[in-house]
Every structure is written in structure tokens, then in C-alpha cells.
Design an enzyme around this catalytic site. Sequence first.
Site, PDB file in Angstrom:
ATOM      1  N   ASP A  42       0.889  -1.162   0.000  1.00 55.16           N
ATOM      2  CA  ASP A  42       0.000   0.000   0.000  1.00 55.16           C
ATOM      3  C   ASP A  42       0.933   1.220   0.000  1.00 55.16           C
ATOM      4  OD1 ASP A  42      -2.324   1.641   0.404  1.00 55.16           O
ATOM      5  OD2 ASP A  42      -1.763   1.779   2.521  1.00 55.16           O
ATOM      6  N   LEU A  43       0.416   2.380  -0.324  1.00 56.33           N
ATOM      7  CA  LEU A  43       1.254   3.591  -0.369  1.00 56.33           C
ATOM      8  C   LEU A  43       1.032   4.500   0.846  1.00 56.33           C
ATOM      9  CD1 LEU A  43       3.145   5.580  -1.948  1.00 56.33           C
ATOM     10  CD2 LEU A  43       1.054   6.523  -2.954  1.00 56.33           C
ATOM     11  N   ASP A  44      -0.186   5.073   0.907  1.00 52.43           N
ATOM     12  CA  ASP A  44      -0.469   6.080   1.942  1.00 52.43           C
ATOM     13  C   ASP A  44      -0.433   5.451   3.334  1.00 52.43           C
ATOM     14  OD1 ASP A  44      -1.002   8.135   0.013  1.00 52.43           O
ATOM     15  OD2 ASP A  44      -2.969   7.266  -0.338  1.00 52.43           O
ATOM     16  N   THR A  74       1.454  10.018   3.983  1.00 57.89           N
ATOM     17  CA  THR A  74       0.396  10.800   3.332  1.00 57.89           C
ATOM     18  C   THR A  74      -0.988  10.506   3.902  1.00 57.89           C
ATOM     19  OG1 THR A  74       0.727   9.173   1.609  1.00 57.89           O
ATOM     20  CG2 THR A  74       1.429  11.416   1.119  1.00 57.89           C
ATOM     21  N   LYS A 124      -9.455   5.129   5.575  1.00 56.31           N
ATOM     22  CA  LYS A 124      -8.162   4.661   5.056  1.00 56.31           C
ATOM     23  C   LYS A 124      -8.378   3.529   4.054  1.00 56.31           C
ATOM     24  CE  LYS A 124      -5.210   6.075   8.885  1.00 56.31           C
ATOM     25  NZ  LYS A 124      -4.362   5.621  10.008  1.00 56.31           N
ATOM     26  N   GLY A 125      -7.732   3.638   2.924  1.00 55.54           N
ATOM     27  CA  GLY A 125      -7.808   2.601   1.897  1.00 55.54           C
ATOM     28  C   GLY A 125      -9.014   2.726   0.977  1.00 55.54           C
ATOM     29  N   ILE A 126      -9.913   3.632   1.316  1.00 53.82           N
ATOM     30  CA  ILE A 126     -11.183   3.793   0.597  1.00 53.82           C
ATOM     31  C   ILE A 126     -11.039   4.933  -0.423  1.00 53.82           C
ATOM     32  CG2 ILE A 126     -13.631   4.382   0.970  1.00 53.82           C
ATOM     33  CD1 ILE A 126     -12.896   1.769   2.294  1.00 53.82           C
ATOM     34  N   ARG A 161     -11.667   8.204  -2.939  1.00 52.53           N
ATOM     35  CA  ARG A 161     -12.043   9.593  -2.638  1.00 52.53           C
ATOM     36  C   ARG A 161     -13.577   9.747  -2.573  1.00 52.53           C
ATOM     37  NH1 ARG A 161      -9.729  13.294  -7.038  1.00 52.53           N
ATOM     38  NH2 ARG A 161      -7.939  11.942  -6.590  1.00 52.53           N
ATOM     39  N   SER A 217      -2.282   0.775  -4.531  1.00 52.00           N
ATOM     40  CA  SER A 217      -2.832   1.940  -3.834  1.00 52.00           C
ATOM     41  C   SER A 217      -4.156   2.363  -4.457  1.00 52.00           C
ATOM     42  CB  SER A 217      -1.852   3.116  -3.918  1.00 52.00           C
ATOM     43  OG  SER A 217      -2.467   4.299  -3.435  1.00 52.00           O
ATOM     44  N   ALA A 218      -5.086   2.771  -3.604  1.00 53.22           N
ATOM     45  CA  ALA A 218      -6.389   3.268  -4.075  1.00 53.22           C
ATOM     46  C   ALA A 218      -6.292   4.703  -4.588  1.00 53.22           C
ATOM     47  CB  ALA A 218      -7.397   3.204  -2.940  1.00 53.22           C
ATOM     48  N   SER A 219      -5.106   5.310  -4.452  1.00 56.01           N
ATOM     49  CA  SER A 219      -4.984   6.741  -4.753  1.00 56.01           C
ATOM     50  C   SER A 219      -4.667   7.030  -6.208  1.00 56.01           C
ATOM     51  CB  SER A 219      -3.895   7.355  -3.882  1.00 56.01           C
ATOM     52  OG  SER A 219      -3.672   8.690  -4.285  1.00 56.01           O
ATOM     53  N   ASN A 248      -3.381   9.700  -6.957  1.00 58.96           N
ATOM     54  CA  ASN A 248      -2.159  10.500  -6.849  1.00 58.96           C
ATOM     55  C   ASN A 248      -0.917   9.631  -6.641  1.00 58.96           C
ATOM     56  OD1 ASN A 248      -3.214  13.378  -6.824  1.00 58.96           O
ATOM     57  ND2 ASN A 248      -4.449  12.503  -5.169  1.00 58.96           N
ATOM     58  N   LYS A 253     -10.722  -1.715  -2.251  1.00 61.48           N
ATOM     59  CA  LYS A 253     -10.546  -2.416  -0.972  1.00 61.48           C
ATOM     60  C   LYS A 253     -11.821  -2.203  -0.147  1.00 61.48           C
ATOM     61  CE  LYS A 253      -5.691  -1.053  -1.268  1.00 61.48           C
ATOM     62  NZ  LYS A 253      -4.611  -0.186  -0.740  1.00 61.48           N
ATOM     63  N   GLU A 310      -0.051  -3.187   4.626  1.00 66.68           N
ATOM     64  CA  GLU A 310      -1.162  -2.223   4.689  1.00 66.68           C
ATOM     65  C   GLU A 310      -1.237  -1.514   6.037  1.00 66.68           C
ATOM     66  OE1 GLU A 310      -3.730  -0.768   3.511  1.00 66.68           O
ATOM     67  OE2 GLU A 310      -3.952  -1.570   1.490  1.00 66.68           O
ATOM     68  N   ASP A 311      -1.821  -0.315   6.027  1.00 69.50           N
ATOM     69  CA  ASP A 311      -2.099   0.383   7.295  1.00 69.50           C
ATOM     70  C   ASP A 311      -3.598   0.580   7.500  1.00 69.50           C
ATOM     71  OD1 ASP A 311      -2.488   2.327   5.281  1.00 69.50           O
ATOM     72  OD2 ASP A 311      -2.215   3.916   6.768  1.00 69.50           O
TER      73      ASP A 311
HETATM   74  C1  BG6 Z   1      -5.900   5.603  -0.253  1.00 67.62           C
HETATM   75  C2  BG6 Z   1      -6.045   6.362   1.044  1.00 67.62           C
HETATM   76  O1  BG6 Z   1      -4.595   5.170  -0.378  1.00 67.62           O
HETATM   77  O2  BG6 Z   1      -6.225   6.439  -1.361  1.00 67.62           O
HETATM   78  C3  BG6 Z   1      -7.434   6.973   1.157  1.00 67.62           C
HETATM   79  O3  BG6 Z   1      -5.821   5.481   2.128  1.00 67.62           O
HETATM   80  C4  BG6 Z   1      -7.724   7.812  -0.081  1.00 67.62           C
HETATM   81  O4  BG6 Z   1      -7.476   7.757   2.323  1.00 67.62           O
HETATM   82  C5  BG6 Z   1      -7.561   6.964  -1.330  1.00 67.62           C
HETATM   83  O5  BG6 Z   1      -9.043   8.325  -0.032  1.00 67.62           O
HETATM   84  C6  BG6 Z   1      -7.816   7.759  -2.625  1.00 67.62           C
HETATM   85  O6  BG6 Z   1      -6.837   8.731  -2.771  1.00 67.62           O
HETATM   86  P1  BG6 Z   1      -6.904   9.906  -3.840  1.00 67.62           P
HETATM   87  O7  BG6 Z   1      -5.503  10.482  -3.797  1.00 67.62           O
HETATM   88  O8  BG6 Z   1      -7.221   9.290  -5.161  1.00 67.62           O
HETATM   89  O9  BG6 Z   1      -7.932  10.866  -3.378  1.00 67.62           O
HETATM   90 MG    MG Z   2      -2.860   3.212   3.460  1.00 60.97          MG
END
Ligand code: BG6
Ligand code: MG
Length: 218
Positions: free
Chosen positions: A7-9, A15, A43-45, A47, A113-115, A117, A144, A168-169
Site C-alpha cells: 500500500d502507499l499512503d 500521506t 483509510k484505503g477507501i 475519494r 494503492s487506491a490513490s 495521486n 478495498k 497495509e495500514d
Molecule cells: C488511499 C487512502 O490510499 O487512497 C485513502 O488510504 C484515499 O485515504 C484513497 O481516499 C484515494 O486517494 P486519492 O488520492 O485518489 O484521493
Molecule cells: Mg494506506
Amino acid sequence: MKAVIFDLDGVITDTAEYHFQAWDSLAAALGIPFDREFNEQLKGISRTESLDKILARGEADAHTAEDKLELAARKNMEYQRLISALTPADVLPGIHALLMELRDARIGIALASASKNAAFILDRLELTHYFDSVVDVTAIRHGKPDPEIFLTGAVNLGVQPAGCIGIEDAQAGIQAIKSAGMFAVGVGTPSQMQGADIVVATTAELSLRMLEEHFFRG
Ligand code: BG6
Ligand code: MG
């Protein structure tokens, strides 16, 4: 042990704290109660799912789909402002050494990562070159706690799930790793990391040797 899927964040860099801060200021502007305990559920969910959970604590019906897009964009702008200052010094303790050990041992390395970014953050941290696969979250249908993102990482690396460790966190992330049939390492407290095969308080405890010891012990 063929691969480690990160996982990243909150695992590679802190982050998760910036996500918290960005949601906190949005919730404050909307007059919705927000705290760290509730934040654990985000967390992990994604945006949009996070926004829905926050709005559900206020008057969710008061927001149109268009409003929600604007609110999610507002949160992301604040988040991007915070992450724009990331440097390689923001990599969490032990992670850089672990990535080097894994690469030297020819163990696959993937990011789940779910992000949206994630690629930007890896670049800011100058870690992109370590990753054999960065799963494209926009191509994932189920976030996730569904195992899809971790299973896709394993497919991309050409390894079986049983040979993978996921780190994972987030509670949703641990569930995803276990549903994928992988060995789950949680970073946090045991109460936040239910179902993890092992839990470390900080990433400084991670190393190839300790992962191997626990993985082979089962
Ligand atoms: C996950 C974070 O890695 O990414 C969540 O744990 C976050 O908190 C999700 O909502 C989505 O991230 P982003 O950067 O696409 O808004
Ligand atoms: Mg995380």
C-alpha cells in the site's frame, strides 16, 4: 515468498496524515464532525466513497451529484497542495532499505494503492524505479476491501497469491490482502489491523529477514 505488494499512503510515506488534514478542513467548512477515530474508516477507501461517508454524518441528501464532484475536487486540491512538498526524506523509516533488499533478492515489488495521486507521490519520493508494477487504480472495478487490486498486482508480477506478502495500514486493506489469499502485514495497532498475520507498530521494524521469518512460519 515471490513478491511484496505495498500500500502507499501510511506505509511508504505518511500521506495518510495529509488525507486526514484535507478531509478535516473540508468537513470543518461543511460543519460536519470529524476526528481521527472516524478517519480510520476512510483509510484505503476511494475519494468518492470517503466523501459519501463524511456527508452521511451531516445532511447527505442536501448534496447533488454535481456538489459532490466539486467537494471531492476541493479536497483533492488541498491534498495536492500538501503532497507537492514531498521529498525523498519523507519515505518512512525502513522502507528504502526494504525495497533495496527485495530488489537485490529478486523478489517482485508492486504497488496496490487506491490513490489516483500514487504515481505522482512515488515520483516525488524518487521510488518509482523500484516497482515492477504500479496497479492502475482507474482500471480496478472493486476497491478495498475487495481483493481485486492485490490480485491484479500478483497477475502483473506473474506470481501466485500464496507467494505474496501485502503490507497495509488500513483495515480495508488487510481484508483485501486476506481475501486475496496473501500473507498480511499490518502497520499500526493490533486493534486497527484485525485479521493481519503480523502487525508492526512502525515501518522501521520491516526487513526482508523479518518478513521471511514470519512468512515461512506461516
Ligand atoms: C488511499 C487512502 O490510499 O487512497 C485513502 O488510504 C484515499 O485515504 C484513497 O481516499 C484515494 O486517494 P486519492 O488520492 O485518489 O484521493
Ligand atoms: Mg494506506
